[in-house]
Design a protein around this motif. Structure first.
Motif, PDB file in Angstrom:
ATOM      1  N   GLY A 169      43.520  71.732  37.139  1.00  0.00           N
ATOM      2  CA  GLY A 169      45.148  70.411  37.566  1.00  0.00           C
ATOM      3  C   GLY A 169      43.684  69.577  39.041  1.00  0.00           C
ATOM      4  O   GLY A 169      43.579  68.717  39.102  1.00  0.00           O
ATOM      5  N   VAL A 170      42.489  70.561  39.002  1.00  0.00           N
ATOM      6  CA  VAL A 170      41.709  70.291  40.195  1.00  0.00           C
ATOM      7  C   VAL A 170      40.507  69.602  39.944  1.00  0.00           C
ATOM      8  O   VAL A 170      40.070  68.335  40.819  1.00  0.00           O
ATOM      9  N   GLY A 187      46.323  76.753  34.053  1.00  0.00           N
ATOM     10  CA  GLY A 187      46.194  77.038  35.258  1.00  0.00           C
ATOM     11  C   GLY A 187      45.935  75.934  35.912  1.00  0.00           C
ATOM     12  O   GLY A 187      45.495  74.262  35.577  1.00  0.00           O
ATOM     13  N   ALA A 188      45.832  76.401  37.491  1.00  0.00           N
ATOM     14  CA  ALA A 188      45.731  75.223  38.169  1.00  0.00           C
ATOM     15  C   ALA A 188      44.083  74.837  37.611  1.00  0.00           C
ATOM     16  O   ALA A 188      44.037  73.715  38.148  1.00  0.00           O
ATOM     17  N   ASP A 190      53.171  70.227  38.070  1.00  0.00           N
ATOM     18  CA  ASP A 190      52.206  68.766  38.883  1.00  0.00           C
ATOM     19  C   ASP A 190      53.238  67.428  37.713  1.00  0.00           C
ATOM     20  O   ASP A 190      52.942  66.611  37.913  1.00  0.00           O
ATOM     21  N   ARG A 210      43.396  77.993  45.918  1.00  0.00           N
ATOM     22  CA  ARG A 210      43.130  79.179  45.988  1.00  0.00           C
ATOM     23  C   ARG A 210      41.986  80.493  47.099  1.00  0.00           C
ATOM     24  O   ARG A 210      41.454  79.081  48.113  1.00  0.00           O
ATOM     25  N   THR A 239      52.059  75.807  30.217  1.00  0.00           N
ATOM     26  CA  THR A 239      51.697  75.738  32.163  1.00  0.00           C
ATOM     27  C   THR A 239      52.302  76.299  32.560  1.00  0.00           C
ATOM     28  O   THR A 239      53.405  76.277  32.950  1.00  0.00           O
ATOM     29  N   SER A 240      51.025  76.629  34.090  1.00  0.00           N
ATOM     30  CA  SER A 240      52.408  76.913  35.431  1.00  0.00           C
ATOM     31  C   SER A 240      52.437  76.098  36.375  1.00  0.00           C
ATOM     32  O   SER A 240      52.308  75.974  37.316  1.00  0.00           O
ATOM     33  N   ASN A 241      51.314  74.816  35.837  1.00  0.00           N
ATOM     34  CA  ASN A 241      51.210  74.205  36.939  1.00  0.00           C
ATOM     35  C   ASN A 241      52.923  73.088  36.775  1.00  0.00           C
ATOM     36  O   ASN A 241      53.238  73.015  36.006  1.00  0.00           O
ATOM     37  N   ARG A 264      53.307  67.198  48.483  1.00  0.00           N
ATOM     38  CA  ARG A 264      52.892  67.685  46.423  1.00  0.00           C
ATOM     39  C   ARG A 264      53.742  66.632  46.027  1.00  0.00           C
ATOM     40  O   ARG A 264      52.750  66.048  44.534  1.00  0.00           O
ATOM     41  N   TYR A 296      51.324  64.738  43.148  1.00  0.00           N
ATOM     42  CA  TYR A 296      50.929  64.469  42.208  1.00  0.00           C
ATOM     43  C   TYR A 296      51.495  63.656  41.243  1.00  0.00           C
ATOM     44  O   TYR A 296      51.171  63.219  40.493  1.00  0.00           O
ATOM     45  N   ASP A 342      43.974  73.356  44.551  1.00  0.00           N
ATOM     46  CA  ASP A 342      44.945  74.711  43.925  1.00  0.00           C
ATOM     47  C   ASP A 342      45.249  75.714  44.757  1.00  0.00           C
ATOM     48  O   ASP A 342      45.106  76.888  44.259  1.00  0.00           O
TER      49      ASP A 342
END
Ligand SMILES: [Zn+2]
Length: 276
Positions: A27-28, A23-24, A113, A36, A109-111, A78, A82, A34
């Motif tokens: 990537g962080v 998940g996010a 990017d 959030r 994955t939900s990403n 974005r 990315y 993220d």
């Protein structure tokens, strides 16, 4: 539950297949935001803070008809981010394991990017929210989804004050209509899910082939905010009665039997790598 690195390295060495659910939080560590909470999102996008638009409101396909310059300003920004960001070294370490120890692997994955694809998983991957690296026709004219890199308009000039897109917005090669990213947004009835369906079938086949014996699930940075990855990992873990590691510095609570590493993605992968 505390973790023992030697136990984790043993699980990796002995698994019949490695399923990475990311998940996010993955990537962080590459320096990506993220989104959030409202504040986190607005820190990343001050012009949207001025307009009072939240992430949930912005990630809605209606902007492409109502205000395409803003829609492509947001997604173009974005996309640029990315594209210009390198996936952190944790991606390469994961990829080295599967190559070096010849472990069949699959990424869920939900990403959006494209960083797992960049890191070598261009086939064994399910991008459950789609990918910003692919485009679809806004009019759904029948043009199949295509890679953003296939078009000439693959970098975007964005006004930093208003977040509007200043460069030409990508057009459908078939009907010349405006395009949108092939990602699943909120209230999104027009997402072209054909690539997603193909990826789903591939994951099913992969799980039947490599999951039944000694599957290992490694869930990384998948929190409770948008819990798609987390739910998928937990339900697959139950279904296959297999081993699972949860890497998450915030939402680290886990069912009994799941090994929890309450630290960040890169730190966890690096620690395991050192113990290998
Ligand atoms: Zn079209």
């Amino acid at each position: 539950m505390s973790y023992e690195l030697c136990k984790i390295t043993e699980l990796i060495h002995n698994c019949s297949g490695l399923l990475v659910g990311a998940g996010a939080g993955m990537g962080v560590d590459s320096g990506l935001p993220d989104f959030r909470g409202k504040d986190g999102f607005w820190r990343a996008y001050p012009p949207l803070s001025k307009l009072g638009i939240s992430f949930e409101e912005m990630a809605n396909p209606r902007w492409f008809s109502e205000n395409p310059e803003l829609a492509w300003g947001f997604y173009g920004h974005r996309y640029n981010l990315y594209q210009s960001t390198n996936p952190h070294v944790g991606y390469r370490i994961l990829n080295n394991w599967v190559k070096k120890f010849k472990i069949p692997s699959f990424v869920f994955t939900s990403n959006v990017d494209g960083h797992f694809v960049k890191s070598g998983w261009d086939q064994e991957i399910l991008e459950c929210h789609g990918s910003l690296m692919r485009l679809q026709c806004l009019k759904n004219c029948g043009q199949p989804v295509w890679n953003s890199n296939d078009t000439k308009d693959h970098t975007f000039e964005i006004c930093s004050d208003t977040l509007t897109c200043l460069s030409p917005m990508p057009k459908c090669p078939r009907c010349e209509s405006l395009t949108r990213p092939n990602i699943l947004m909120f209230s999104d009835f027009y997402w072209d899910c054909r690539i997603h369906s193909i990826q789903e079938k591939q994951l099913d086949q992969w799980l039947q082939k490599h999951g039944t014996e000694n599957l290992l699930i490694m869930e990384i940075g998948a929190g409770l905010h948008v819990p798609t990855v987390r739910f998928f990992c937990e339900s697959t873990w139950k279904e296959f009665n297999c081993n699972m590691i949860r890497v998450n510095p915030r939402d680290s609570q886990s069912p009994t039997g799941v090994i929890s590493m309450p630290i960040g993605a890169l730190e966890a992968i690096s620690k395991i790598e050192e113990a290998m």
